[in-house]
Enzyme design. Structure first.
Site, PDB file in Angstrom:
ATOM      1  N   GLY A   1       2.564   2.270  -2.713  1.00  9.27           N
ATOM      2  CA  GLY A   1       3.358   2.204  -3.942  1.00  9.27           C
ATOM      3  C   GLY A   1       4.797   2.670  -3.786  1.00  9.27           C
TER       4      GLY A   1
ATOM      5  N   HIS B   1      11.179  40.778   5.315  1.00 11.41           N
ATOM      6  CA  HIS B   1      12.642  40.926   5.371  1.00 11.41           C
ATOM      7  C   HIS B   1      13.122  40.547   6.762  1.00 11.41           C
ATOM      8  CE1 HIS B   1      16.602  42.496   4.559  1.00 11.41           C
ATOM      9  NE2 HIS B   1      16.554  43.149   5.712  1.00 11.41           N
TER      10      HIS B   1
ATOM     11  N   MET C   1       0.863  -1.190   0.000  1.00 13.76           N
ATOM     12  CA  MET C   1       0.000   0.000   0.000  1.00 13.76           C
ATOM     13  C   MET C   1       0.899   1.239   0.000  1.00 13.76           C
ATOM     14  SD  MET C   1      -3.158  -0.917  -0.072  1.00 13.76           S
ATOM     15  CE  MET C   1      -4.026   0.584   0.355  1.00 13.76           C
TER      16      MET C   1
ATOM     17  N   TYR D   1      17.672  12.737 -10.925  1.00 13.12           N
ATOM     18  CA  TYR D   1      17.202  12.952  -9.550  1.00 13.12           C
ATOM     19  C   TYR D   1      17.791  11.935  -8.573  1.00 13.12           C
ATOM     20  CZ  TYR D   1      13.497  16.172 -10.968  1.00 13.12           C
ATOM     21  OH  TYR D   1      12.797  17.238 -11.435  1.00 13.12           O
TER      22      TYR D   1
ATOM     23  N   ARG E   1      13.114   5.443 -15.035  1.00 14.51           N
ATOM     24  CA  ARG E   1      12.082   4.474 -14.664  1.00 14.51           C
ATOM     25  C   ARG E   1      11.187   4.191 -15.873  1.00 14.51           C
ATOM     26  NH1 ARG E   1      11.514   3.415  -9.306  1.00 14.51           N
ATOM     27  NH2 ARG E   1       9.267   3.025  -9.465  1.00 14.51           N
TER      28      ARG E   1
ATOM     29  N   ALA F   1      20.831   4.203 -11.535  1.00 13.94           N
ATOM     30  CA  ALA F   1      19.784   5.246 -11.443  1.00 13.94           C
ATOM     31  C   ALA F   1      19.585   5.841 -12.825  1.00 13.94           C
ATOM     32  CB  ALA F   1      20.225   6.307 -10.434  1.00 13.94           C
ATOM     33  N   THR F   2      19.095   5.007 -13.727  1.00 16.25           N
ATOM     34  CA  THR F   2      19.037   5.370 -15.147  1.00 16.25           C
ATOM     35  C   THR F   2      17.597   5.575 -15.626  1.00 16.25           C
ATOM     36  OG1 THR F   2      19.257   3.001 -15.498  1.00 16.25           O
ATOM     37  CG2 THR F   2      21.226   4.317 -15.847  1.00 16.25           C
TER      38      THR F   2
HETATM   39  C1  FAD Z   1      14.048   6.831  -5.040  1.00 15.69           C
HETATM   40  C2  FAD Z   1      12.877   7.669  -5.504  1.00 15.69           C
HETATM   41  C3  FAD Z   1      12.667   8.908  -4.921  1.00 15.69           C
HETATM   42  C4  FAD Z   1      11.580   9.671  -5.333  1.00 15.69           C
HETATM   43  N1  FAD Z   1      11.410  10.889  -4.744  1.00 15.69           N
HETATM   44  C5  FAD Z   1      10.390  11.672  -5.144  1.00 15.69           C
HETATM   45  C6  FAD Z   1      10.178  12.925  -4.527  1.00 15.69           C
HETATM   46  O1  FAD Z   1      10.916  13.340  -3.632  1.00 15.69           O
HETATM   47  N2  FAD Z   1       9.144  13.678  -4.960  1.00 15.69           N
HETATM   48  C7  FAD Z   1       8.317  13.256  -5.958  1.00 15.69           C
HETATM   49  O2  FAD Z   1       7.386  13.988  -6.326  1.00 15.69           O
HETATM   50  N3  FAD Z   1       8.478  12.050  -6.554  1.00 15.69           N
HETATM   51  C8  FAD Z   1       9.494  11.257  -6.168  1.00 15.69           C
HETATM   52  N4  FAD Z   1       9.660  10.028  -6.744  1.00 15.69           N
HETATM   53  C9  FAD Z   1       8.714   9.611  -7.803  1.00 15.69           C
HETATM   54  C10 FAD Z   1       7.412   9.064  -7.171  1.00 15.69           C
HETATM   55  O3  FAD Z   1       7.731   8.015  -6.291  1.00 15.69           O
HETATM   56  C11 FAD Z   1       6.467   8.578  -8.268  1.00 15.69           C
HETATM   57  O4  FAD Z   1       6.258   9.623  -9.198  1.00 15.69           O
HETATM   58  C12 FAD Z   1       5.140   8.153  -7.685  1.00 15.69           C
HETATM   59  O5  FAD Z   1       5.312   7.104  -6.768  1.00 15.69           O
HETATM   60  C13 FAD Z   1       4.166   7.713  -8.793  1.00 15.69           C
HETATM   61  O6  FAD Z   1       2.964   7.318  -8.206  1.00 15.69           O
HETATM   62  P1  FAD Z   1       1.961   6.314  -8.952  1.00 15.69           P
HETATM   63  O7  FAD Z   1       0.735   6.262  -8.097  1.00 15.69           O
HETATM   64  O8  FAD Z   1       1.827   6.689 -10.360  1.00 15.69           O
HETATM   65  O9  FAD Z   1       2.701   4.905  -8.965  1.00 15.69           O
HETATM   66  P2  FAD Z   1       3.356   4.004  -7.844  1.00 15.69           P
HETATM   67  O10 FAD Z   1       3.704   4.781  -6.643  1.00 15.69           O
HETATM   68  O11 FAD Z   1       4.428   3.254  -8.516  1.00 15.69           O
HETATM   69  O12 FAD Z   1       2.184   3.030  -7.409  1.00 15.69           O
HETATM   70  C14 FAD Z   1       1.624   2.082  -8.270  1.00 15.69           C
HETATM   71  C15 FAD Z   1       1.055   0.945  -7.436  1.00 15.69           C
HETATM   72  O13 FAD Z   1       0.256   0.134  -8.285  1.00 15.69           O
HETATM   73  C16 FAD Z   1       0.441  -1.226  -7.922  1.00 15.69           C
HETATM   74  N5  FAD Z   1       0.067  -2.028  -9.100  1.00 15.69           N
HETATM   75  C17 FAD Z   1       0.636  -1.979 -10.332  1.00 15.69           C
HETATM   76  N6  FAD Z   1      -0.038  -2.785 -11.178  1.00 15.69           N
HETATM   77  C18 FAD Z   1      -1.056  -3.341 -10.464  1.00 15.69           C
HETATM   78  C19 FAD Z   1      -2.097  -4.244 -10.808  1.00 15.69           C
HETATM   79  N7  FAD Z   1      -2.256  -4.686 -12.042  1.00 15.69           N
HETATM   80  N8  FAD Z   1      -2.944  -4.604  -9.810  1.00 15.69           N
HETATM   81  C20 FAD Z   1      -2.808  -4.127  -8.548  1.00 15.69           C
HETATM   82  N9  FAD Z   1      -1.838  -3.250  -8.188  1.00 15.69           N
HETATM   83  C21 FAD Z   1      -0.988  -2.875  -9.135  1.00 15.69           C
HETATM   84  C22 FAD Z   1       1.897  -1.313  -7.540  1.00 15.69           C
HETATM   85  O14 FAD Z   1       2.119  -2.416  -6.677  1.00 15.69           O
HETATM   86  C23 FAD Z   1       2.115   0.036  -6.835  1.00 15.69           C
HETATM   87  O15 FAD Z   1       1.899  -0.082  -5.454  1.00 15.69           O
HETATM   88  C24 FAD Z   1      10.712   9.208  -6.349  1.00 15.69           C
HETATM   89  C25 FAD Z   1      10.909   7.949  -6.926  1.00 15.69           C
HETATM   90  C26 FAD Z   1      11.984   7.187  -6.500  1.00 15.69           C
HETATM   91  C27 FAD Z   1      12.173   5.830  -7.119  1.00 15.69           C
HETATM   92  N1  NAD Z   2      13.011  14.558  -5.834  1.00 11.57           N
HETATM   93  C1  NAD Z   2      12.249  13.993  -6.767  1.00 11.57           C
HETATM   94  O1  NAD Z   2      11.212  14.506  -7.179  1.00 11.57           O
HETATM   95  C2  NAD Z   2      12.646  12.659  -7.315  1.00 11.57           C
HETATM   96  C3  NAD Z   2      13.655  11.927  -6.710  1.00 11.57           C
HETATM   97  C4  NAD Z   2      13.989  10.701  -7.257  1.00 11.57           C
HETATM   98  C5  NAD Z   2      13.299  10.225  -8.362  1.00 11.57           C
HETATM   99  N2  NAD Z   2      12.319  10.960  -8.921  1.00 11.57           N
HETATM  100  C6  NAD Z   2      11.599  10.460 -10.122  1.00 11.57           C
HETATM  101  O2  NAD Z   2      12.116   9.204 -10.481  1.00 11.57           O
HETATM  102  C7  NAD Z   2      12.478   9.214 -11.863  1.00 11.57           C
HETATM  103  C8  NAD Z   2      13.675   8.357 -12.069  1.00 11.57           C
HETATM  104  O3  NAD Z   2      14.865   8.981 -11.521  1.00 11.57           O
HETATM  105  P1  NAD Z   2      16.271   8.719 -12.177  1.00 11.57           P
HETATM  106  O4  NAD Z   2      17.271   9.589 -11.524  1.00 11.57           O
HETATM  107  O5  NAD Z   2      16.497   7.251 -12.243  1.00 11.57           O
HETATM  108  O6  NAD Z   2      16.026   9.152 -13.684  1.00 11.57           O
HETATM  109  P2  NAD Z   2      16.346  10.500 -14.472  1.00 11.57           P
HETATM  110  O7  NAD Z   2      15.650  10.369 -15.769  1.00 11.57           O
HETATM  111  O8  NAD Z   2      16.128  11.705 -13.635  1.00 11.57           O
HETATM  112  O9  NAD Z   2      17.931  10.415 -14.722  1.00 11.57           O
HETATM  113  C9  NAD Z   2      18.525   9.311 -15.322  1.00 11.57           C
HETATM  114  C10 NAD Z   2      19.898   9.724 -15.815  1.00 11.57           C
HETATM  115  O10 NAD Z   2      20.590   8.559 -16.187  1.00 11.57           O
HETATM  116  C11 NAD Z   2      21.263   8.790 -17.424  1.00 11.57           C
HETATM  117  N3  NAD Z   2      21.437   7.478 -18.065  1.00 11.57           N
HETATM  118  C12 NAD Z   2      20.481   6.675 -18.603  1.00 11.57           C
HETATM  119  N4  NAD Z   2      21.017   5.533 -19.031  1.00 11.57           N
HETATM  120  C13 NAD Z   2      22.352   5.589 -18.744  1.00 11.57           C
HETATM  121  C14 NAD Z   2      23.445   4.688 -18.921  1.00 11.57           C
HETATM  122  N5  NAD Z   2      23.286   3.495 -19.493  1.00 11.57           N
HETATM  123  N6  NAD Z   2      24.675   5.062 -18.484  1.00 11.57           N
HETATM  124  C15 NAD Z   2      24.856   6.269 -17.904  1.00 11.57           C
HETATM  125  N7  NAD Z   2      23.854   7.163 -17.719  1.00 11.57           N
HETATM  126  C16 NAD Z   2      22.625   6.826 -18.124  1.00 11.57           C
HETATM  127  C17 NAD Z   2      20.333   9.726 -18.166  1.00 11.57           C
HETATM  128  O11 NAD Z   2      21.002  10.424 -19.187  1.00 11.57           O
HETATM  129  C18 NAD Z   2      19.848  10.628 -17.041  1.00 11.57           C
HETATM  130  O12 NAD Z   2      20.688  11.725 -16.831  1.00 11.57           O
HETATM  131  C19 NAD Z   2      12.730  10.667 -12.195  1.00 11.57           C
HETATM  132  O13 NAD Z   2      12.416  10.912 -13.530  1.00 11.57           O
HETATM  133  C20 NAD Z   2      11.829  11.407 -11.286  1.00 11.57           C
HETATM  134  O14 NAD Z   2      10.609  11.606 -11.956  1.00 11.57           O
HETATM  135  C21 NAD Z   2      11.988  12.171  -8.427  1.00 11.57           C
END
Ligand code: FAD
Ligand code: NAD
Length: 476
Positions: free
Chosen positions: A42, A459, A40, A187, A278, A275-276
């Site tokens: 995600g 300020h 729950m 990111y 999603r 971290a390439t």
């Molecule tokens: C390391 C990291 C840090 C991040 N930090 C930030 C941040 O600081 N700020 C920010 O804005 N974003 C951040 N993000 C991005 C953020 O996590 C995502 O944009 C967000 O979680 C997307 O939400 P969602 O609801 O689309 O999908 P998800 O959060 O991926 O949720 C989808 C859910 O659907 C479920 N599901 C999938 N298919 C099915 C199915 N067929 N049946 C039942 N359940 C299913 C999955 O199990 C999952 O729980 C970060 C991401 C990562 C990886």
């Molecule tokens: N603070 C936040 O809001 C936050 C934090 C973490 C993640 N996220 C979300 O998660 C998503 C995924 O984050 P992310 O950092 O994995 O993706 P990203 O798209 O931000 O960055 C991936 C980077 O990896 C590089 N890359 C891709 N393939 C490569 C390779 N084979 N070798 C070397 N470099 C390569 C790309 O050129 C890019 O610069 C982000 O797009 C963001 O939406 C958000």
């Protein structure tokens, strides 16, 4: 609302997108069910925003307290600073449990039915769920898909979850490798390099494109590199990609030139974070049963009302939100899209205004932005026939930043020269993730620097950095 269906609304996926949609629907009295196969909350709650921000908070404190030079400049001296990796990891894990519980309870309180299992579309207005106690089919007036995304692992990279891992494992902070390679400078790469270097690890950052932080505005990325990368224990390899990564001790990484594909060198490191980017989790959703094809990158095609499209035509009663539609992969964008989908279900015509949705990287200091980069604004100006202007102001001219001795930072405003409309704002510096919201409201309301420059800011505050940038915009 409807009759003859089991539910008014069924949502597949209980991440932040599905959760936001469910709360909004329940608030308007829609009989709602949400289906979740995994955790729950995600990605954001379990493997994303929440644990990563807990790690950044704790490691940020270590960085601050170990910065003897900075503390001394404020007249403070402290003894050695120590930390326990496991205790920091526990802080993140405990926060995940708490927020997961809060999120689940908020759904229950509003009467949303939670169904555990794998959900699939089984034809128009029909969903099948594979649960532990067998398959069941439910009918719904409307369906929202919110299945989210998973890490992208480029070919040639083998994940073992211990020595070579993605953020899914990284957020657990199960080890602090002495030398870690981070592939990608987006990111996740940036935030994790902040955590690892604060906790004493050496980092090699590998970026395939020809600049670091390619997704950010160039002026911001350049200054961010000078503060977040250069002075830290981070070696960078730019224009280079990891052709092969083999887990083990050591982890072996074969590097090649991204343009020419020529082999360059082999690194042997203690660990590697991949971290390439999603990719959407859109397999096995039963979309074919309603004639929907995924786009080239496997995202679910939608319009700005979040309605699913099939060959450009609307598919009735079907919506897709969050990371799975690829519009903007951020937590707050996912829940905003969920709210817009429900608004449309309720018959109100609403669309998402992506330009006004802010984003931030929670490094120390932070990076944030809203709207267009300078390059994108120039392209828009060329297409629509207007000139753009830019104005910058610096944290080193801000009294509050100077009082804190946190003077590394910049705010950049991009606007239309003719009307003054703000097209984008980019901030690098202390509290940038909070400062951006004033700019976000300005973009949402299509406000002009000509008006914004006359708003009075308290300020001394960091928000005067934006005030100064708006004033410089009308002076130029
Ligand atoms: C390391 C990291 C840090 C991040 N930090 C930030 C941040 O600081 N700020 C920010 O804005 N974003 C951040 N993000 C991005 C953020 O996590 C995502 O944009 C967000 O979680 C997307 O939400 P969602 O609801 O689309 O999908 P998800 O959060 O991926 O949720 C989808 C859910 O659907 C479920 N599901 C999938 N298919 C099915 C199915 N067929 N049946 C039942 N359940 C299913 C999955 O199990 C999952 O729980 C970060 C991401 C990562 C990886
Ligand atoms: N603070 C936040 O809001 C936050 C934090 C973490 C993640 N996220 C979300 O998660 C998503 C995924 O984050 P992310 O950092 O994995 O993706 P990203 O798209 O931000 O960055 C991936 C980077 O990896 C590089 N890359 C891709 N393939 C490569 C390779 N084979 N070798 C070397 N470099 C390569 C790309 O050129 C890019 O610069 C982000 O797009 C963001 O939406 C958000």
């Amino acid at each position: 609302m409807s009759s003859g269906f089991d539910y008014d609304l069924v949502i597949i996926g209980a991440g932040v997108g599905g959760h936001g949609a469910a709360l909004h629907a329940a608030h308007y009295g829609l009989k709602t069910a949400i289906i979740e196969a995994g955790d729950m909350g995600g990605t954001c709650v379990n493997r994303g925003c929440i644990p990563s921000k807990a790690l950044l908070a704790a490691s940020g404190k270590v960085r601050e307290l170990r910065n003897a030079h900075h503390l001394k400049s404020l007249g403070i001296e402290i003894g050695g600073v120590s930390f326990e990796r496991e205790a920091i990891a526990n802080h993140a894990n405990n926060l995940v449990s708490k927020i997961q519980g809060d999120l689940t309870n908020s759904l229950k309180r509003l009467g949303v039915d939670i169904i555990r299992g794998w959900g699939k579309i089984a034809g128009s207005q029909k969903v099948s769920v594979m649960t532990d106690s067998g398959d069941k089919t439910i009918t719904a007036q409307n369906i929202i898909l919110s299945p989210g995304s998973v890490p992208f692992v480029p070919p040639g990279i083998e994940i073992d979850g211990k020595t070579v891992f993605t953020s899914d494992q990284g957020v657990k902070l199960e080890s602090l490798p002495q030398w870690i390679a981070i592939i990608g400078s987006g990111y996740i790469g940036l935030e994790f390099s902040d955590v690892y270097t604060a906790l004493g690890c050496e980092v090699t950052m590998i970026e395939a494109l020809d600049v670091l932080m390619p997704g950010f505005d160039r002026d911001i990325a350049k200054l961010a590199e000078r503060v977040l990368i250069t002075p830290r224990d981070i070696e960078t390899k730019v224009g280079i990609y990891a052709k092969r990564v083999i887990p083990g001790s050591p982890v072996v990484i074969e590097l090649a030139d991204f343009q020419t594909k020529e082999d360059l060198e082999v690194l042997e490191v203690d660990a590697c974070l991949v971290a390439t980017g999603r990719i959407p989790a859109t397999k096995n959703l039963g979309l074919e049963s309603v004639g929907v094809e995924l786009d080239k990158r496997n995202f679910i095609p939608v319009n700005d009302s979040m309605e699913v499209l099939s060959s450009g035509e609307l598919v009735p009663n079907l919506y897709a939100i969050g990371d799975a539609n690829g519009k903007m992969m951020l937590a707050h964008a996912a829940s905003a899209q969920g709210i817009i989908a429900v608004e449309n279900i309720l018959g109100k015509n609403k669309t998402v205004d992506y330009r006004s949705i802010p984003a931030a990287a929670f490094t120390h200091p932070e990076v944030s932005y809203v709207g267009l980069t300078e390059t994108a604004a120039q392209e828009l100006g060329l297409a629509e026939g207007f000139e753009i202007g830019t104005a910058k102001s610096y944290f080193k001219g801000n009294s509050k930043a100077l009082a804190e001795n946190e003077a590394d930072g910049i705010a950049k405003v991009i606007y239309r020269s003719d009307t003054g409309e703000v097209l984008g704002v980019h901030i690098f510096g202390a509290h940038a993730s909070d400062l951006i919201h004033e700019a976000s409201a300005a973009v949402a309301n299509r406000q002009s620097v000509k008006d914004l420059a006359y708003l009075v800011h308290a300020h001394p505050t960091l928000s005067e950095v934006l005030d100064e940038a708006y004033k410089r915009a009308i002076a130029s």
